[in-house]
Design an enzyme around this catalytic site. Structure first.
Site, mmCIF file in Angstrom:
data_model
loop_
_atom_site.group_PDB
_atom_site.id
_atom_site.type_symbol
_atom_site.label_atom_id
_atom_site.label_comp_id
_atom_site.label_asym_id
_atom_site.label_seq_id
_atom_site.Cartn_x
_atom_site.Cartn_y
_atom_site.Cartn_z
ATOM 1 N N HIS A 1 -4.144 1.481 7.528
ATOM 2 C CA HIS A 1 -2.757 1.800 7.165
ATOM 3 C C HIS A 1 -2.069 2.305 8.433
ATOM 4 C CE1 HIS A 1 -4.268 2.773 2.846
ATOM 5 N NE2 HIS A 1 -3.693 1.597 2.848
ATOM 6 N N GLU B 1 0.823 -1.213 0.000
ATOM 7 C CA GLU B 1 0.000 0.000 0.000
ATOM 8 C C GLU B 1 0.858 1.265 0.000
ATOM 9 O OE1 GLU B 1 -3.796 0.013 0.529
ATOM 10 O OE2 GLU B 1 -3.751 -2.092 -0.065
ATOM 11 N N ASP C 1 -0.255 4.832 8.723
ATOM 12 C CA ASP C 1 -0.271 6.300 8.822
ATOM 13 C C ASP C 1 -1.548 6.830 9.455
ATOM 14 O OD1 ASP C 1 -2.115 6.195 6.740
ATOM 15 O OD2 ASP C 1 -0.918 7.368 5.320
ATOM 16 N N CYS D 1 -2.867 11.210 4.009
ATOM 17 C CA CYS D 1 -3.224 10.305 2.906
ATOM 18 C C CYS D 1 -3.160 11.020 1.571
ATOM 19 C CB CYS D 1 -4.655 9.799 3.059
ATOM 20 S SG CYS D 1 -4.969 8.845 4.517
HETATM 21 O O1 SUG Z 1 -7.814 2.839 0.674
HETATM 22 N N1 SUG Z 1 -10.521 5.029 0.937
HETATM 23 C C1 SUG Z 1 -9.092 4.834 0.957
HETATM 24 C C2 SUG Z 1 -8.451 5.754 1.937
HETATM 25 C C3 SUG Z 1 -6.954 5.719 1.811
HETATM 26 C C4 SUG Z 1 -6.294 6.486 2.900
HETATM 27 N N2 SUG Z 1 -4.898 6.501 2.715
HETATM 28 C C5 SUG Z 1 -3.972 6.439 3.699
HETATM 29 N N3 SUG Z 1 -4.278 6.093 4.937
HETATM 30 N N4 SUG Z 1 -2.760 6.701 3.406
HETATM 31 C C6 SUG Z 1 -8.754 3.369 1.256
HETATM 32 O O2 SUG Z 1 -9.444 2.770 2.089
HETATM 33 C C7 SUG Z 1 -12.756 4.721 0.074
HETATM 34 C C8 SUG Z 1 -13.450 4.416 -1.210
HETATM 35 C C9 SUG Z 1 -14.937 4.278 -1.101
HETATM 36 O O3 SUG Z 1 -15.458 3.787 -0.142
HETATM 37 O O4 SUG Z 1 -15.588 4.631 -2.092
HETATM 38 C C10 SUG Z 1 -11.285 4.500 -0.023
HETATM 39 O O5 SUG Z 1 -10.799 3.860 -0.938
#
Ligand code: SUG
Length: 416
Positions: free
Chosen positions: A230, A162, A232, A347
């Site tokens: 994650h 990731e 982070d 993020c």
């Molecule tokens: O991968 N949300 C992302 C959020 C990513 C956050 N990134 C970090 N923590 N670096 C994920 O879960 C939501 C999509 C939706 O529900 O339509 C989403 O993909």
């Protein structure tokens, strides 16, 4: 050559919506079905970039990927009878969270003295697994100068990766050699662990890192269960400082000891459970903050505005500022549209330590370019998307045209 930290924020794409696609991401699940505001979301992102530029920091951006993704729709033969979630995957604007675009090892850390970038394969979730080839194509343009950068393929899909969201770097200053810390999760809990240890180890080898300057740490399974999909979401690093919740790692003290063995100058700023519970930290995204070194040398923490509204989180921030720790400012920013899908300030950005001159200048931001990007967003981005509209031809046309207009204004038509 002046190596500085450049934050590359993902511009929020015109198809930003709440489809609840990410198991284990509590914000995504709890906003499933809500109306989204893509225009406001993208403008919030630009405002955050402007606010960081105003602090005197280098700022870049990455573009939204092509959506709806025709390759995915054709590849899975998606039709009216296919579960809506798969159709929604092809529309996801999830590439906005560029902390998941790649893992980056800056030039001072690598054997060949180049900055290495490996796009994340994101295999755990279908809506994210479609990103990496398009992300790689974009990284190859932005970081196309092979004297300075190497852009790899993603690691084998057998091992979930990731990207920078599970990677931290400790150093005396950004341009000095660093210690890279990779955080991985063990499968078996109620939510998926998205980062596989072997993906992290492969990246360290591919990037030519010195094994003595790499640390591999297991994420606390309780943190994953509580919604830290994650690392982070529960810790962030900058230079000598690790800002972390006390329940971030499987063996908290062991993690500090392992980092300290490779990087003796480590300074830990730990938030105890008694001050901010893990659940509240995850709800407010206190740790999904940008921990930045300001031009004067002081550190600032750019947090989501949700932190200011939480009694325990804000009390802790005030307590921290009253002391004499390394973090001297806390700056709230409004990224609520992204937050509702589980993406905070950290993020939304990919950190690349590089000479800004070595980057394709089309990906670097200044105020005039921010004005031009904002004008396209204000004119072309849908104001709202109701999840029932996903799949509509009219909306697809608007989303495609909006992205094309952005590429045109940035002279990046080659990424169409
Ligand atoms: O991968 N949300 C992302 C959020 C990513 C956050 N990134 C970090 N923590 N670096 C994920 O879960 C939501 C999509 C939706 O529900 O339509 C989403 O993909």
């Amino acid at each position: 050559m002046t190596l500085v930290e450049i934050n590359f924020d993902g511009i929020v794409g015109p198809s930003h919506n709440y489809a609840g696609l990410s198991l284990g991401n509590i914000a995504s699940a709890s906003h499933k079905g809500n109306t989204s505001y893509p225009r406001a979301a993208a403008l919030q992102g630009i405002a955050k970039m402007r606010s960081n530029m105003a602090l005197g920091l280098a700022q870049g951006f990455l573009l939204p990927l092509p959506r709806p993704n025709g390759d995915l729709i054709r590849g899975l033969a998606i039709d009216e009878d296919t579960p809506r979630q798969l159709l929604a995957a092809a529309w996801s604007a999830s590439s906005m969270w560029t902390a998941n675009a790649a893992t980056v090892s800056p030039a001072p850390d690598t054997a060949d003295g180049r900055c290495h970038l490996t796009p994340a394969n994101l295999v755990t979730m279908p809506h994210r697994a479609q990103e990496w080839q398009d992300t790689q194509a974009q990284l190859a343009v932005a970081f196309g100068d092979e004297r300075h950068f190497t852009v790899h393929d993603a690691v084998l899909p057998a091992f979930g990766d990731e990207g920078a969201a599970n990677h931290m770097r400790f150093c005396e200053s950004h341009d000095a050699p660093g210690v890279e810390v990779f955080v991985w999760g063990k499968q078996g809990g109620k939510f998926p662990a998205r980062q596989h240890e072997q993906a992290s180890r492969a990246i360290a080898r591919l990037h030519g890192l010195d094994p003595a300057k790499c640390v591999f740490i297991e994420q606390n399974p309780e943190a994953i269960e509580a919604g830290a999909f994650h690392n982070d979401v529960v810790s962030v690093a900058n230079e000598r400082v690790l800002f972390t919740h006390e329940r971030a790692f499987a063996d908290q003290q062991g993690a500090y000891d392992a980092i300290r063995a490779a990087f003796p100058a480590l300074e830990v700023v730990e938030v105890p459970e008694s001050a901010v519970s893990l659940e509240e930290a995850i709800r407010t995204y206190l740790f999904n903050a940008q921990l930045l070194t300001l031009p004067g040398g002081e550190m600032a923490l750019v947090v989501p505005s949700e932190c200011q509204e939480s009694a325990s989180v804000w009390a802790w921030c005030e307590h921290m500022l009253a002391g004499n720790g390394p973090i001297r400012q806390v700056i709230p920013v409004d990224v609520r549209q992204s937050m509702a899908n589980g993406g905070g300030p950290a993020c939304l950005r990919l950190r690349v330590v590089a000479d800004p001159e070595a980057v394709d200048q089309r990906f670097m931001l200044d105020e005039a370019k921010a004005d031009r990007i904002e004008a396209v967003i204000a004119e072309m981005w849908p104001e709202t998307i109701d999840p029932a509209q996903i799949g509509s031809d009219a909306l697809a046309k608007q989303v495609v045209e909006a992205r094309e207009a952005l590429l045109a204004v940035l002279s990046l038509g080659e990424l169409a």
